[in-house]
Design an enzyme around this catalytic site. Sequence first.
Site, mmCIF file in Angstrom:
data_model
loop_
_atom_site.group_PDB
_atom_site.id
_atom_site.type_symbol
_atom_site.label_atom_id
_atom_site.label_comp_id
_atom_site.label_asym_id
_atom_site.label_seq_id
_atom_site.Cartn_x
_atom_site.Cartn_y
_atom_site.Cartn_z
ATOM 1 N N MET D 143 0.843 -1.200 0.000
ATOM 2 C CA MET D 143 0.000 0.000 0.000
ATOM 3 C C MET D 143 0.875 1.245 0.000
ATOM 4 O O MET D 143 1.759 1.369 0.850
ATOM 5 C CB MET D 143 -0.897 0.005 1.237
ATOM 6 C CG MET D 143 -1.841 1.210 1.256
ATOM 7 S SD MET D 143 -2.682 1.372 2.845
ATOM 8 C CE MET D 143 -3.816 -0.001 2.736
ATOM 9 N N TRP D 144 0.628 2.134 -0.974
ATOM 10 C CA TRP D 144 1.218 3.465 -0.958
ATOM 11 C C TRP D 144 0.303 4.277 -0.015
ATOM 12 O O TRP D 144 -0.849 4.560 -0.390
ATOM 13 C CB TRP D 144 1.157 4.089 -2.335
ATOM 14 C CG TRP D 144 2.196 3.823 -3.373
ATOM 15 C CD1 TRP D 144 2.847 4.784 -4.119
ATOM 16 C CD2 TRP D 144 2.695 2.570 -3.866
ATOM 17 N NE1 TRP D 144 3.708 4.176 -5.020
ATOM 18 C CE2 TRP D 144 3.639 2.830 -4.889
ATOM 19 C CE3 TRP D 144 2.438 1.222 -3.535
ATOM 20 C CZ2 TRP D 144 4.316 1.816 -5.570
ATOM 21 C CZ3 TRP D 144 3.119 0.222 -4.226
ATOM 22 C CH2 TRP D 144 4.050 0.521 -5.215
ATOM 23 N N THR D 176 3.809 -1.346 3.571
ATOM 24 C CA THR D 176 3.217 -0.003 3.513
ATOM 25 C C THR D 176 4.325 0.999 3.216
ATOM 26 O O THR D 176 5.308 1.086 3.957
ATOM 27 C CB THR D 176 2.516 0.351 4.836
ATOM 28 O OG1 THR D 176 1.587 -0.692 5.134
ATOM 29 C CG2 THR D 176 1.761 1.677 4.710
ATOM 30 N N LYS D 177 4.144 1.690 2.101
ATOM 31 C CA LYS D 177 5.127 2.670 1.665
ATOM 32 C C LYS D 177 4.737 4.024 2.234
ATOM 33 O O LYS D 177 3.622 4.508 1.983
ATOM 34 C CB LYS D 177 5.118 2.723 0.126
ATOM 35 C CG LYS D 177 6.143 3.652 -0.495
ATOM 36 C CD LYS D 177 5.903 3.739 -2.018
ATOM 37 C CE LYS D 177 6.833 4.752 -2.676
ATOM 38 N NZ LYS D 177 6.339 5.169 -4.002
ATOM 39 N N VAL D 178 5.649 4.618 3.022
ATOM 40 C CA VAL D 178 5.356 5.930 3.612
ATOM 41 C C VAL D 178 6.501 6.895 3.316
ATOM 42 O O VAL D 178 7.628 6.485 3.031
ATOM 43 C CB VAL D 178 5.157 5.847 5.155
ATOM 44 C CG1 VAL D 178 3.962 4.963 5.496
ATOM 45 C CG2 VAL D 178 6.422 5.354 5.855
#
Lengths: 262, 262, 262, 262, 262
Positions: D143-144, D176-178
């Site tokens: 998830m972006w 999860t891309k943060v």
Amino acid sequence: MYDFTASPLVRNDKTLVLAHDHGLEHGPKQFGGVEERLDPREVFEMATHDAVTALAVGKGLAETYYPSYEDDVNLLAKLNGSSDLWMGDPYSPQNWSVEYAAELGADAIGYTIYPGVNRETDMFEDFRPVQEAARDHDLPIAMWSYPRGQAVKSHRSESIIAYAARLGLELGADFTKVKYPRSKDAMAHAVRAAADNRVLLSGGSKTSDREFLELVADCMDVGVSGLAVGRNVWQREDPEAILDKLEPVVFEEAPARDVLEG
Amino acid sequence: MYDFTASPLVRNDKTLVLAHDHGLEHGPKQFGGVEERLDPREVFEMATHDAVTALAVGKGLAETYYPSYEDDVNLLAKLNGSSDLWMGDPYSPQNWSVEYAAELGADAIGYTIYPGVNRETDMFEDFRPVQEAARDHDLPIAMWSYPRGQAVKSHRSESIIAYAARLGLELGADFTKVKYPRSKDAMAHAVRAAADNRVLLSGGSKTSDREFLELVADCMDVGVSGLAVGRNVWQREDPEAILDKLEPVVFEEAPARDVLEG
Amino acid sequence: MYDFTASPLVRNDKTLVLAHDHGLEHGPKQFGGVEERLDPREVFEMATHDAVTALAVGKGLAETYYPSYEDDVNLLAKLNGSSDLWMGDPYSPQNWSVEYAAELGADAIGYTIYPGVNRETDMFEDFRPVQEAARDHDLPIAMWSYPRGQAVKSHRSESIIAYAARLGLELGADFTKVKYPRSKDAMAHAVRAAADNRVLLSGGSKTSDREFLELVADCMDVGVSGLAVGRNVWQREDPEAILDKLEPVVFEEAPARDVLEG
Amino acid sequence: MYDFTASPLVRNDKTLVLAHDHGLEHGPKQFGGVEERLDPREVFEMATHDAVTALAVGKGLAETYYPSYEDDVNLLAKLNGSSDLWMGDPYSPQNWSVEYAAELGADAIGYTIYPGVNRETDMFEDFRPVQEAARDHDLPIAMWSYPRGQAVKSHRSESIIAYAARLGLELGADFTKVKYPRSKDAMAHAVRAAADNRVLLSGGSKTSDREFLELVADCMDVGVSGLAVGRNVWQREDPEAILDKLEPVVFEEAPARDVLEG
Amino acid sequence: MYDFTASPLVRNDKTLVLAHDHGLEHGPKQFGGVEERLDPREVFEMATHDAVTALAVGKGLAETYYPSYEDDVNLLAKLNGSSDLWMGDPYSPQNWSVEYAAELGADAIGYTIYPGVNRETDMFEDFRPVQEAARDHDLPIAMWSYPRGQAVKSHRSESIIAYAARLGLELGADFTKVKYPRSKDAMAHAVRAAADNRVLLSGGSKTSDREFLELVADCMDVGVSGLAVGRNVWQREDPEAILDKLEPVVFEEAPARDVLEG
């Protein structure tokens, strides 16, 4: 395109639809003066006249009365409609599926489109699966094509009616019902714009016999394929009489004068 | 990506689409001066010319006329479109399913996207199942990619046309039809941005033979894969003549000068 | 149209629906003074009275209590409804599918439509698959037809109630529940407008025995097919007493006077 | 949760995604200075570097180029995205189905969510079937997670990034891309908030080697599982050089200093 | 209605749900002071306490941790929820399907409804298929019933909470979780309004042991079926201690005083 060769909807390649969706679209006030027509049996009886090649009604009337008339009447299932209590942007919701119309014995389906309204794109999208399901059931399709909305300054102008007629061809109808564009020449233009699509004259509100028959004869003369008429027949005291007169004009190229004098 | 090796849509790896969705998108007013073209048979006849590798029409025209031309014409099924009576935010509703297009014998599908409009996200979502259904039916996909909306100050600028071309690649089209970005260099940029996607020049409105052929030759020169042309062919008095001239320019790298002088 | 010949919903061709959707539509405040009716068992017990041919309740009450009453009560599954905490445009969301209602043993389905509201078109579209699924399950359909909205100046006027009744016929209901249009003549008009559709009087809020029975007798006299009554029964101290009195008026054409004096 | 034991997406339990959705999200202007990267083959070639455990691209690039690279590249199918011509409320429409991604050989799926935007609820609802279809196909999910909207005063604050990371865990992602929350401590907090979910650092725009490698090393140090990087790799003159340097930092806990000096 | 005879969700016909959807609904800020609870294992461990008959978590936590706890914890799958970054009209999007919850071994499903909000009608429509799918999978249903919106002046008033409880019954839940309506009598009213539906007290934010246990005991005394508690347990330093004390109050009718003094 539907193959009309053996279709009961045409006679000498012409069509006369008796339309009776007024109970839904306008309600009992339309029946003022002819209260007995609140009984749909009266209208189904009219539709047994030889001049009528199809009766256009909604789901409820079809469910209730068509079983008694299926041998004598061809059913054009009118699939969408709204009440006139509604004040929103013009739109006509679907009330009847093609599948169920076919199950009830429909011979054709009918659908209203309002090109130019704010919800035009919704109506085009709604029409897509209806049109394709009708093809699956081998049912011809009549489009009620009534442009409205901000860009439509005059909804009976020649260019608007020609566009209305063309949209029936472009979107996949077999018949396109349009209003009269105020002149015979303009109607001829609409017929050319529709090419192989069959243009039906919208019968409009009640007028004199002469006025009505001359209008129909003019339209037939320029290549219109027939008419779809409601109030101008069933609101009359003697609907049978007008149907007797329409018959030669629509199916036999009779001039209005002959019929009126006859 | 579609394998064009044995595809009838290309000839020497080039493509010429005759587009005729004007009856839906603009209506009969487009036929002023060439009223006889209101008869779609005239346009289907043009599409039998050797220079035309596909004819792009909507559902109604395909249903009505394609059965008579399926041996001589390749059908590019244009699946969406709206009338120009409609004043809402730019959007193009789907009028035809991929399944039904395939059933009618389509050789390719076409779909309009307006990147940048308020309903861009709806259009991207609409395109997804269309694109994937086309893959299931092994049909190549042409995207009409026309940026519009608040962020698009100049819809023919180099950066906008390059972006338009790239979006065809990114979203899964095989061909992307874009407008001419005002210079040969800008068109070269669009071709590079599209990478392995095939860029088609949008033919635009009617111009002189010289102007048109030089434009096409310039585009072919920088790697454009062909053109999709409508009015600039069918609005002419002699469409066959211009198709005769386009043929060597598009398929044989002929300079415009040779053809014009020839 | 449903065939009522062998239906348990009619008795001498007349119908009395006990309606109890007030817990959803209005909440516990409706139970002021009769707090014991918060227990749905009390209402299901009332519905075992011979005068009641169907009990209209929502999914939760049906799931919880109907299994104990299925031998003694006919279930009219009320499929849509909203809370009265909601301040939006009038609309009634569907809370129960026809399929699940049939699985729970429903003998009929009920659905509210508000003709004339901003979301009329949504409600018509929602009703379509419900009506058609009911036909598939051979279940009769009762429409609660309550016009509202900008065009509805007076929601009990003769023309509005006649239109409300007609819409039940047009959209494919078997019963149409309408409010009393303030006079016996107006109710007669509504009955004529509904043609073969069965009009049910909406029972309204609690009134005196005399007032209520005279109203019902007047309606039966002009061809109404029965009533659907809620608060006017279950909010009374002695619901059985009023059901005893309604029974001859609804099913045996007894004049109200006889019953009141009897 | 996906079982990464035998997954090609991880190496020493760490991950490096090369992301290349810029052609869709930003268009050709992103390629200024590195015009040759308009050819996606260049980027696919980069993705064959041992340091890259997955390449994230959209449907069109995958269809066109992945067949030539499927033995050498792991495909992370980026399923949604919009153009930056679009000026509406932040939202990312789905352009690719999980089913078709799986058919093209995807090893993982990627999806952008903007928590806090006006259409957050739509995005959460869109993500549900995507997430569940990915589970059906046994594909891990990245998830972006990019919070935006009225309540997000500072989109890189510690609390916002920790929430962004947690949402990946709560909604059923595996990665999860943060964005980087401005300090190593804040990133440590995000990692704790994500618990067993794998946090990926968003690579951001092009920076110096030193700045970039120190940032990555700091993140790896506090438990980040790797990075997803686009422009900071492919916009460089020598992408291979930076990948050579990232490799020991991401997969072997090498300090940035060693690599820079090495 | 679900048959609880052999259900692990009840013990002496009473229920204690440990709710932990705070990571989604409020984010890491809720974990201030108890940062170790960011690790969901800590909360799953709490749920192995004998006092806890079900743990309510969302999809991501269930996927990641439930496989390790399925022998010791009953899973209540919380199917909808939004982040508190979102500023739109109250609404709770569905993040998890009933089918997938069942596949992961859920023992019950949970769903939030906000009666009275602008999107009440959407929420009622969303709940319909969820409720019916839960019946298909033989899973009991807990509704979080939290009235809000323009008509809700005081969301803990007696009439609002009684209505909230009734809606659980009407819409087909088995349990309805409501807030405390400020008095024991008002809670008794809510219990009567819910009839055979099981009312669960919403545990609320952290309070003293005395305050909390007396509240719970009062509720149990008037017929509440148990509680669903989150922060008031997991935000404490010693959650086990409060669960030890809740156990006799909830399941054995112990007075709060005995437990506090004991």
